[in-house]
Design an enzyme around this catalytic site. Sequence first.
Site, mmCIF file in Angstrom:
data_model
loop_
_atom_site.group_PDB
_atom_site.id
_atom_site.type_symbol
_atom_site.label_atom_id
_atom_site.label_comp_id
_atom_site.label_asym_id
_atom_site.label_seq_id
_atom_site.Cartn_x
_atom_site.Cartn_y
_atom_site.Cartn_z
ATOM 1 N N ASP A 37 -33.430 4.796 6.572
ATOM 2 C CA ASP A 37 -32.514 3.719 6.692
ATOM 3 C C ASP A 37 -31.957 2.962 5.400
ATOM 4 O O ASP A 37 -32.566 3.207 4.314
ATOM 5 C CB ASP A 37 -33.753 2.436 7.099
ATOM 6 C CG ASP A 37 -33.177 1.307 7.941
ATOM 7 O OD1 ASP A 37 -32.146 1.451 8.391
ATOM 8 O OD2 ASP A 37 -33.896 0.525 7.966
ATOM 9 N N HIS B 159 -30.208 -9.000 9.116
ATOM 10 C CA HIS B 159 -31.460 -8.634 8.674
ATOM 11 C C HIS B 159 -32.342 -9.873 8.640
ATOM 12 O O HIS B 159 -31.851 -10.841 8.244
ATOM 13 C CB HIS B 159 -31.597 -7.726 7.518
ATOM 14 C CG HIS B 159 -31.026 -6.383 7.773
ATOM 15 N ND1 HIS B 159 -29.689 -6.200 7.219
ATOM 16 C CD2 HIS B 159 -31.176 -5.307 8.424
ATOM 17 C CE1 HIS B 159 -29.330 -4.838 7.532
ATOM 18 N NE2 HIS B 159 -30.497 -4.413 8.362
ATOM 19 N N GLY B 160 -33.736 -9.705 8.894
ATOM 20 C CA GLY B 160 -34.393 -10.544 8.475
ATOM 21 C C GLY B 160 -34.737 -11.585 9.871
ATOM 22 O O GLY B 160 -34.532 -11.342 11.061
ATOM 23 N N ASP C 84 -25.344 4.130 3.568
ATOM 24 C CA ASP C 84 -24.736 2.880 3.780
ATOM 25 C C ASP C 84 -23.875 2.416 2.496
ATOM 26 O O ASP C 84 -24.256 2.002 1.625
ATOM 27 C CB ASP C 84 -25.983 1.738 3.668
ATOM 28 C CG ASP C 84 -25.569 0.475 3.945
ATOM 29 O OD1 ASP C 84 -24.022 0.257 4.023
ATOM 30 O OD2 ASP C 84 -26.268 -0.521 4.111
ATOM 31 N N GLU D 4 -21.727 3.273 7.994
ATOM 32 C CA GLU D 4 -21.845 1.998 8.253
ATOM 33 C C GLU D 4 -20.321 1.311 7.765
ATOM 34 O O GLU D 4 -19.969 1.512 6.835
ATOM 35 C CB GLU D 4 -22.886 1.002 7.459
ATOM 36 C CG GLU D 4 -22.667 -0.693 8.090
ATOM 37 C CD GLU D 4 -24.015 -1.399 7.545
ATOM 38 O OE1 GLU D 4 -25.071 -0.837 7.727
ATOM 39 O OE2 GLU D 4 -23.648 -2.331 7.565
ATOM 40 N N SER E 279 -38.117 -6.671 11.714
ATOM 41 C CA SER E 279 -38.607 -7.885 11.353
ATOM 42 C C SER E 279 -39.738 -8.457 12.681
ATOM 43 O O SER E 279 -40.709 -8.900 12.520
ATOM 44 C CB SER E 279 -37.626 -9.180 11.426
ATOM 45 O OG SER E 279 -36.889 -8.951 10.045
ATOM 46 N N HIS F 41 -27.925 -2.614 13.565
ATOM 47 C CA HIS F 41 -28.833 -3.187 12.699
ATOM 48 C C HIS F 41 -29.279 -4.454 12.952
ATOM 49 O O HIS F 41 -28.483 -5.100 13.779
ATOM 50 C CB HIS F 41 -28.519 -2.938 11.275
ATOM 51 C CG HIS F 41 -28.542 -1.509 10.962
ATOM 52 N ND1 HIS F 41 -29.408 -1.079 9.712
ATOM 53 C CD2 HIS F 41 -27.796 -0.536 11.077
ATOM 54 C CE1 HIS F 41 -28.962 0.180 9.520
ATOM 55 N NE2 HIS F 41 -28.194 0.773 10.299
ATOM 56 N N ASN G 71 -32.015 -0.921 15.794
ATOM 57 C CA ASN G 71 -32.824 -1.341 14.731
ATOM 58 C C ASN G 71 -33.763 -2.468 14.827
ATOM 59 O O ASN G 71 -33.136 -3.642 14.677
ATOM 60 C CB ASN G 71 -32.298 -1.212 13.253
ATOM 61 C CG ASN G 71 -31.641 0.100 13.158
ATOM 62 O OD1 ASN G 71 -31.549 1.115 13.788
ATOM 63 N ND2 ASN G 71 -31.300 0.462 11.802
ATOM 64 N N SER H 90 -33.495 -7.698 15.415
ATOM 65 C CA SER H 90 -34.957 -8.407 15.967
ATOM 66 C C SER H 90 -34.415 -9.910 16.825
ATOM 67 O O SER H 90 -33.582 -10.335 16.623
ATOM 68 C CB SER H 90 -35.670 -8.890 14.911
ATOM 69 O OG SER H 90 -36.424 -7.701 14.288
HETATM 70 O O1 G3H Z 1 -32.713 -3.137 6.723
HETATM 71 C C1 G3H Z 1 -34.022 -3.629 6.484
HETATM 72 C C2 G3H Z 1 -35.171 -3.127 6.899
HETATM 73 O O2 G3H Z 1 -35.767 -4.114 7.701
HETATM 74 C C3 G3H Z 1 -36.067 -2.710 5.815
HETATM 75 O O3 G3H Z 1 -36.701 -3.637 5.107
HETATM 76 O O4 G3H Z 1 -36.097 -2.707 2.896
HETATM 77 O O5 G3H Z 1 -37.941 -4.465 3.445
HETATM 78 O O6 G3H Z 1 -38.349 -2.052 3.938
HETATM 79 P P1 G3H Z 1 -37.195 -3.108 3.598
HETATM 80 P P1 13P Z 2 -34.316 -6.642 11.934
HETATM 81 O O1 13P Z 2 -34.648 -7.293 10.228
HETATM 82 O O2 13P Z 2 -33.555 -7.714 12.489
HETATM 83 O O3 13P Z 2 -35.673 -6.216 12.273
HETATM 84 O O4 13P Z 2 -33.381 -5.535 11.287
HETATM 85 C C1 13P Z 2 -34.025 -4.206 10.965
HETATM 86 C C2 13P Z 2 -32.997 -3.324 10.572
HETATM 87 O O5 13P Z 2 -31.658 -3.453 10.939
HETATM 88 C C3 13P Z 2 -33.380 -2.019 9.653
HETATM 89 O O6 13P Z 2 -32.282 -1.106 9.265
HETATM 90 ZN ZN ZN Z 3 -30.736 -2.367 8.784
#
Ligand code: G3H
Ligand code: 13P
Ligand code: ZN
Length: 325
Positions: A96, A192-193, A118, A148, A271, A225, A268, A228
């Site tokens: 990822d 994200h998040g 990416d 991406e 979160s 991506h 994806n 969530s």
């Molecule tokens: O894209 C982000 C994913 O949720 C992975 O998160 O980089 O904190 O493992 P992380």
């Molecule tokens: P979320 O933070 O919305 O779960 O997205 C996760 C993600 O895109 C991982 O690559």
């Molecule tokens: Zn992502």
Amino acid sequence: MAVSYKELGLVNTRELFKKAVKGGYALPAYNFNNMEQLQAIVQACTESVSPVILQVSSGARKYANQTLLRYLAQGAVEYAKELGKGKNVPITLHLDHGDTFELCVSCIETGFSSVMIDGSHHSYEENAALTKKVVEYAHQYDVTVEGELGVLAGVEDDVSATHHTYTEPSQVEDFVKKTGVDSLAISIGTSHGAYKFKPGQKAEIRLDILKEIEKRIPGFPIVLHGSSSVPQELVKKINSFGGKLDDAIGISEDQLRLAAKSAVCKINIDSDGRLAMTAAIREVFATQPGEFDPRKYLGPARDALKALYKHKNDSVLGSSGHAFD
Ligand code: G3H
Ligand code: 13P
Ligand code: ZN
């Protein structure tokens, strides 16, 4: 020592995406960093008979150690076989947000069947050149590559952006042709998040841009991506047991369902899983203050995660029942 994903019983995304686009569903791409998350993913996807993409970020690699992760993924295939009585749901091991050619190479050498490069924070030309380089290397080993175009707001590992740069539909055809990439992550308002929208803001993604992109590259696998939904019952539960998540807002499940029915074939989610685990752990800590056996709080966290993923497969992604199409 280098190992091919094929020896580990993993699959790349090529056939899975073809079937998903045709069948009008999206594959779940769930992140994992530890054994409990992996158990929940494999249990949920086996029970819902769904193919699955196991995602490892570079942060996860640092946290869990790349060698351990490789054996965990290999173990996931065996575990899925055991749960599936000899027949395992298809499992992809995916990097990822890979940010360098070298990281992609290292993952391919340790058994990943799919990588994301990416390059979205680079200029268009630099992104295309880097993506092409990764594709040329990965395809020699039959490893599939996600690229991406466009930038998501929020935090991706060490990179963060305050505003979305939506994917420009006029660029996608050229990018796909130039790079030979197998799937394309796009930016249409997801991020994200757990804080995807501000209170009072219209919490919607740009399905119109998605439509426009689909017109330019019909049937080409699209990835979302930052998908969530930040279930409000989980946010409330966390806050009621001493947490402090103010104004956490996600993407509506209805909108994701619509996207999954289109050429979006990988969604994806990370979160939401973090929220489900945190809510369960907080509940144990708050209601059983004498408990100190990690299995007594990680166990409920794992069960909550499994239930969440089954719900996603059944009611959001539509991937349930499609493992052996
Ligand atoms: O894209 C982000 C994913 O949720 C992975 O998160 O980089 O904190 O493992 P992380
Ligand atoms: P979320 O933070 O919305 O779960 O997205 C996760 C993600 O895109 C991982 O690559
Ligand atoms: Zn992502």
